[in-house]
Design an enzyme around this catalytic site. Structure first.
Site, PDB file in Angstrom:
ATOM      1  N   PHE A 177     -12.887 -23.134 116.340  1.00  6.60           N
ATOM      2  CA  PHE A 177     -13.194 -24.094 115.276  1.00  6.60           C
ATOM      3  C   PHE A 177     -14.298 -23.506 114.415  1.00  6.60           C
ATOM      4  CE2 PHE A 177     -15.428 -27.402 113.054  1.00  6.60           C
ATOM      5  CZ  PHE A 177     -14.382 -28.106 112.492  1.00  6.60           C
TER       6      PHE A 177
ATOM      7  N   ASP B 123     -20.500 -17.203 115.215  1.00  3.68           N
ATOM      8  CA  ASP B 123     -20.592 -18.532 114.616  1.00  3.68           C
ATOM      9  C   ASP B 123     -21.376 -19.418 115.586  1.00  3.68           C
ATOM     10  OD1 ASP B 123     -20.354 -21.097 113.706  1.00  3.68           O
ATOM     11  OD2 ASP B 123     -18.195 -21.000 113.303  1.00  3.68           O
TER      12      ASP B 123
ATOM     13  N   LYS C 190     -25.687 -26.983 110.900  1.00  3.69           N
ATOM     14  CA  LYS C 190     -26.046 -28.168 111.693  1.00  3.69           C
ATOM     15  C   LYS C 190     -27.564 -28.309 111.948  1.00  3.69           C
ATOM     16  CE  LYS C 190     -21.441 -29.070 113.326  1.00  3.69           C
ATOM     17  NZ  LYS C 190     -20.357 -28.263 113.829  1.00  3.69           N
TER      18      LYS C 190
HETATM   19  C1  LIG Z   1     -19.246 -27.793 112.835  1.00  7.01           C
HETATM   20  C2  LIG Z   1     -18.876 -26.358 112.894  1.00  7.01           C
HETATM   21  C3  LIG Z   1     -18.534 -25.645 111.724  1.00  7.01           C
HETATM   22  C4  LIG Z   1     -18.376 -26.299 110.380  1.00  7.01           C
HETATM   23  O1  LIG Z   1     -19.551 -26.887 109.917  1.00  7.01           O
HETATM   24  P1  LIG Z   1     -19.454 -27.961 108.726  1.00  7.01           P
HETATM   25  O2  LIG Z   1     -20.890 -28.214 108.371  1.00  7.01           O
HETATM   26  O3  LIG Z   1     -18.794 -29.173 109.309  1.00  7.01           O
HETATM   27  O4  LIG Z   1     -18.670 -27.360 107.639  1.00  7.01           O
HETATM   28  C5  LIG Z   1     -18.282 -24.291 111.842  1.00  7.01           C
HETATM   29  N1  LIG Z   1     -18.336 -23.675 113.026  1.00  7.01           N
HETATM   30  C6  LIG Z   1     -18.654 -24.326 114.175  1.00  7.01           C
HETATM   31  C7  LIG Z   1     -18.711 -23.573 115.468  1.00  7.01           C
HETATM   32  C8  LIG Z   1     -18.902 -25.697 114.150  1.00  7.01           C
HETATM   33  O5  LIG Z   1     -19.172 -26.353 115.275  1.00  7.01           O
END
Ligand SMILES: *Cc1c(COP(=O)(O)O)cnc(C)c1O
Length: 430
Positions: free
Chosen positions: A150, A237, A278
């Site tokens: 994701f 990520d 985040k």
């Molecule tokens: C939440 C998330 C995203 C996307 O972040 P948004 O601010 O919702 O666009 C990307 N990668 C990971 C691992 C995430 O948990």
């Protein structure tokens, strides 16, 4: 006149849900709880009921709701200067850039707003590096990704998702991605060895949305070594796992906790590109960041990438305050200690239970797997019952419930929450 004033009788749960249902796109399926206030590990609904928040806005609120230091930074900066665009310099951006790069140990940062934007940014930097530094022929660069990843919701990102719900009818898809199983360094090596056009490997050090899959202990180390061997960028990520969530500053820190200054312990794996979002802002403002060293980041020249809001003075002030809180309040240490207690206690219960089959995770990013099919609504019903008992959590994939409270939780609060969870699970025993 606002909608609320038009409805003087009562504005409660039903009214708020009805408004969202009628006037908002139906792109989410929330639990039927309407929140109106937050403080630390608690949130309150419009009826005045108090809950423990065990989602933390998908790990954006690691520092706790409405942390006074972060909110204050927001207010002070908002009263002074909010947005200049990058057409001009501002007096906060450079200070923030120095702060965050030193904090995470990289030469440079590229500031964006959301996680998905930061992932897009990393993909662009990686491709450009591949053409200009590695010498891959035009339009040939490929990025390896993992199954069940994701990384966000943009057209390119969903192109390499294997969640049918996220992908279906959004094509045509962006090319240039090769999928391998998660936690499979042999598969990674096979692709790297057989293709000279690989530019990067994009990976979550723990797959959060997929259901908190923690890879084998040496997967990240091996993956990084393979990337080095084949001259491929290792792109982490850490939008969800970063900023102390998993019990260290970053999940790629392995088992190292070192306040805010990374001391590069043996377990640390330096990504070539680090993606954060985040909790970089403590959930106060949308702030994301892409970090890399000069030889990589310098491939981006004026006009080649950007964002109107990225790096604005409010974002800069908020993110600095939020990262300071993480260090000042030892949130990584706390997450590590409490996470261990959580898994131990739930594990003990699982030994005696037929409703929960597995607890897994790292730090305070954990999941409990419910003994039912992916299509069943048992996990959803457990979450509804947990909400009634004052604890908010949400299923990730059908039968998996994620538990990720703010990292400012105390041990006593955590033990209260474990009691609520176990009591609730017992009600669902078969
Ligand atoms: C939440 C998330 C995203 C996307 O972040 P948004 O601010 O919702 O666009 C990307 N990668 C990971 C691992 C995430 O948990």
């Amino acid at each position: 006149m606002s909608v609320i004033e038009k409805n003087p009788v009562h504005f409660g749960t039903a009214e708020a849900i009805a408004l969202e249902d009628q006037f908002g796109a139906h792109n989410y399926h929330p639990l039927p709880v309407v929140l109106s206030k937050g403080e630390g590990v608690y949130v309150w609904d419009v009826e005045g009921k108090k809950y423990f928040d065990f989602l933390s806005a998908y790990s954006a609120v690691n520092q706790g709701h409405c942390h006074p230091k972060i909110v204050n930074a927001l207010i002070e900066q908002a009263k002074t200067l909010t947005l200049t665009s990058r057409a001009f310099y501002n007096d906060k951006l450079g200070v923030y850039e120095k702060y965050i790069t030193e904090y995470f140990g990289f030469d440079k940062v590229l500031p964006m707003n959301t996680g998905a934007e930061a992932v897009e940014t990393a993909i662009k930097i990686c491709r450009k590096w591949a053409y200009e530094k590695k010498g891959i022929a035009e339009k040939q660069a490929q990025i390896i990704v993992c199954e069940n990843n994701f990384h966000g919701r943009t057209t390119t990102i969903i192109s390499f998702s294997n969640d049918e719900n996220a992908r279906k009818n959004f094509g045509p898809y962006t090319e240039g991605f090769i999928k391998i199983p998660y936690d499979d360094s042999a598969a990674l090596e096979q692709v790297l060895a057989s293709s000279p056009t690989i530019a990067g490997f994009l990976v979550e050090p723990i797959q959060g949305e997929a259901g908190v899959y923690v890879p084998s202990e040496d997967f990240i180390t091996k993956a990084k070594a393979l990337c080095e061997k084949y001259n491929v960028l290792f792109i982490a990520d850490e939008v969800q796992t970063g900023v102390a969530r998993t019990g260290s500053l970053l999940a790629v820190c392995g088992n190292c906790i070192c306040e805010n200054k990374c001391e590069r312990q043996a377990t640390y794996v330096q990504p070539d590109i680090l993606i954060l979002g985040k909790a970089v802002s403590g959930g106060v403002y949308p702030v994301s960041a892409v970090l890399a060293n000069d030889e990589i980041m310098n491939v981006i020249k004026p006009g080649q990438h950007g964002s109107t809001f990225g790096g604005n003075p409010v974002a800069a002030a908020v993110a600095m305050a939020a990262l300071e809180v993480v260090a000042d309040e030892n949130l990584a240490q706390n997450a590590r200690r409490l996470g261990k207690i959580f898994r131990e206690e739930v594990e003990k219960y699982i030994q005696t239970s037929n409703i929960a089959i597995l607890v897994r995770g790292k730090g305070l990013l954990n999941a409990v797997v419910i003994n039912d099919t992916e299509e069943s609504d048992t996990a959803w019903n457990i979450c509804v019952r947990l909400a009634e008992k004052g604890l908010l959590a949400k299923p990730t994939h059908g039968n998996i419930i994620r538990f990720a409270p703010p990292l400012v939780m105390t041990e006593e609060e955590l033990r209260t929450c474990i009691d609520i969870l176990l009591e609730t699970l017992k009600e669902f025993e078969k």
